[in-house]
Write a protein that holds these residues in place. Structure first.
Motif, short mmCIF file in Angstrom:
data_model
loop_
_atom_site.label_atom_id
_atom_site.label_comp_id
_atom_site.label_asym_id
_atom_site.label_seq_id
_atom_site.Cartn_x
_atom_site.Cartn_y
_atom_site.Cartn_z
N ARG A 158 0.82 -1.38 0.21
CA ARG A 158 0.00 -0.16 0.47
C ARG A 158 1.56 1.48 -0.21
O ARG A 158 2.34 1.19 0.68
CB ARG A 158 -0.59 -0.14 1.08
N LEU A 216 -7.53 2.15 -11.60
CA LEU A 216 -7.69 1.94 -10.12
C LEU A 216 -8.63 2.77 -10.02
O LEU A 216 -9.17 3.11 -9.46
CB LEU A 216 -6.65 3.01 -9.71
N SER A 220 -12.20 -0.81 -5.39
CA SER A 220 -12.11 -1.06 -4.49
C SER A 220 -10.90 -1.30 -4.45
O SER A 220 -10.06 -2.34 -3.28
CB SER A 220 -12.40 -2.60 -5.11
N ARG A 221 -9.46 -0.82 -4.59
CA ARG A 221 -7.80 -0.48 -4.46
C ARG A 221 -7.27 0.65 -3.63
O ARG A 221 -6.48 1.38 -3.41
CB ARG A 221 -7.61 -0.53 -5.45
N ALA A 257 -7.46 2.08 -0.45
CA ALA A 257 -8.07 1.26 0.42
C ALA A 257 -8.14 2.88 2.22
O ALA A 257 -8.94 1.43 2.81
CB ALA A 257 -6.60 0.85 1.03
N ARG A 299 -0.08 -3.55 -9.19
CA ARG A 299 -1.18 -4.11 -8.77
C ARG A 299 -1.34 -3.54 -6.93
O ARG A 299 -1.09 -4.71 -6.10
CB ARG A 299 -0.63 -6.26 -7.90
N ASP A 355 -2.27 -1.31 -3.61
CA ASP A 355 -3.36 -0.38 -3.55
C ASP A 355 -2.83 0.87 -2.74
O ASP A 355 -1.86 1.24 -2.68
CB ASP A 355 -3.74 -0.86 -2.41
#
Length: 168
Positions: free
Chosen positions: A22, A36, A39-40, A42, A85, A87
């Motif tokens: 993250r 993006l 859901s990504r 956080a 990948r 977040d």
């Protein structure tokens, strides 16, 4: 720029893509989009307007988030971020004109320090301009960045956009 930076080669060589990482982005917010999605994102904390749903009324934070973590979904994978990948945690400190206060940036960095473990934040991106007002030894923004570093959080800061004129 991802190829030029070496990020694509590093992903291939070390088999890393940002999974389980993250990145906190201290900027103008992040607008969810195809590369993006929400859901990504956080977490989203708005130090400017106090809103709770991710948005970016200036656009710079979304641009930076794409460079960092864009999946490439909108281009069929042709254009991805450095860590597609990863977040993000979006910390909005700039308003709709791209202006902000140093105190909001410091508050955002304090938030990162307090919440790094809960959100697994390992990096912070600060692509903001700030003139020099005092020595680095006494600057509260420098002190906060150093505190994050002492706590194992990597800080990435922009180098500026003023070119090679040493007077600026």
């Amino acid at each position: 720029s991802i190829d030029a930076s070496g990020a694509a080669a590093a992903r291939r060589r070390f088999r890393v893509d940002g999974n389980d990482v993250r990145v906190a982005i201290v900027d103008s917010g992040v607008q969810p989009h195809q590369d993006l999605p929400a859901s990504r994102i956080a977490a989203f904390v708005d130090f400017v307007n106090g809103r709770t749903v991710p948005y970016d009324d200036y656009g710079h934070g979304t641009h930076v988030a794409g460079i960092i973590a864009g999946s490439g979904a909108g281009s069929g994978g042709a254009y991805t971020g450095a860590a597609p990948r990863a977040d993000v945690v979006a910390l909005k400190v700039l308003d709709s004109s791209g202006a902000g206060s140093t105190s909001d940036v410091i508050s955002a960095l304090e938030w990162v320090l307090a919440n790094a473990d809960a959100y697994n934040i390992r990096l912070v991106n600060i692509s903001l301009g700030h003139p020099v007002f005092e020595s680095a030894a006494t600057d509260p923004l420098v002190a906060m960045v150093e505190e994050l570093s002492r706590n194992g959080i990597v800080i990435v800061a922009s180098a500026g956009n003023l070119g090679v004129d040493r007077t600026t």
